[in-house]
Write a protein that holds these residues in place. Structure first.
Motif, PDB file in Angstrom:
ATOM      1  N   CYS A  97       0.851  -1.187   0.000  1.00 51.47           N
ATOM      2  CA  CYS A  97       0.000   0.000   0.000  1.00 51.47           C
ATOM      3  C   CYS A  97       0.892   1.245   0.000  1.00 51.47           C
ATOM      4  O   CYS A  97       1.767   1.370   0.853  1.00 51.47           O
ATOM      5  N   CYS A 100      -0.072   3.259   3.620  1.00 56.04           N
ATOM      6  CA  CYS A 100       0.254   2.764   4.966  1.00 56.04           C
ATOM      7  C   CYS A 100       1.356   1.710   4.972  1.00 56.04           C
ATOM      8  O   CYS A 100       1.866   1.359   6.025  1.00 56.04           O
ATOM      9  N   CYS A 111      -6.682  -1.611  -0.045  1.00 57.70           N
ATOM     10  CA  CYS A 111      -5.877  -1.969   1.122  1.00 57.70           C
ATOM     11  C   CYS A 111      -6.820  -2.343   2.273  1.00 57.70           C
ATOM     12  O   CYS A 111      -7.746  -1.584   2.583  1.00 57.70           O
ATOM     13  N   ASN A 113      -6.093  -2.421   5.285  1.00 64.07           N
ATOM     14  CA  ASN A 113      -5.774  -1.633   6.479  1.00 64.07           C
ATOM     15  C   ASN A 113      -6.346  -0.221   6.425  1.00 64.07           C
ATOM     16  O   ASN A 113      -6.982   0.229   7.367  1.00 64.07           O
ATOM     17  N   CYS A 114      -6.124   0.482   5.293  1.00 65.71           N
ATOM     18  CA  CYS A 114      -6.529   1.885   5.236  1.00 65.71           C
ATOM     19  C   CYS A 114      -7.530   2.196   4.136  1.00 65.71           C
ATOM     20  O   CYS A 114      -8.020   3.322   4.045  1.00 65.71           O
ATOM     21  N   THR A 116      -7.099   2.355   0.901  1.00 70.45           N
ATOM     22  CA  THR A 116      -6.583   2.975  -0.320  1.00 70.45           C
ATOM     23  C   THR A 116      -6.775   2.046  -1.506  1.00 70.45           C
ATOM     24  O   THR A 116      -6.581   0.827  -1.395  1.00 70.45           O
TER      25      THR A 116
END
Ligand SMILES: [Zn+2]
Length: 120
Positions: A97, A100, A111, A113-114, A116
């Protein structure tokens, strides 16, 4: 005093000596542990100081050849690490990513996690 009394006294003295030695061994062990713990703590503090200097004091150390050399060594190692990490990511069919830094499968659209968008 009889022979028996001497034996008792000698045994008592021997026990005291052994006890004292055992106490000294415990003291020495405790001291060694304390020294080792302090050395570990010092290593952490030196590392933190090094990170701080590396990240914040480049300009003020620009005239210090030794500091500049050590920072260049770290730069080189980081660049080697980044190249190997990229190779590893490529070999595992993963993408990193750009926001992050979390690794995701090349089939992932976003992503995890974030959020994106991960485009090819
Ligand atoms: Zn991300």
């Amino acid at each position: 005093m009889g022979i028996l009394d001497d034996v008792v006294i000698n045994a008592k003295t021997a026990a005291e000596v052994v006890g004292k030695k055992a106490g000294q061994i415990v003291d020495v062990s405790k001291l060694r542990i304390n020294v080792a713990e302090l050395n570990a703590e010092l290593s952490k503090r030196f590392e933190a100081l090094g990170n701080y200097v590396y990240e914040n004091c480049r300009e003020s150390l620009a005239e210090d050849a030794e500091a500049v050399g050590k920072m260049a060594e770290i730069d080189e190692l980081m660049s080697q690490r980044d190249a190997l990490t990229k190779e590893l990511v490529d070999k595992q069919n993963k993408v990193v990513c750009p926001v992050c830094g979390k690794q995701s499968s090349t089939t992932a659209l976003y992503c995890s996690n974030c959020g994106t968008k991960l485009s090819e």
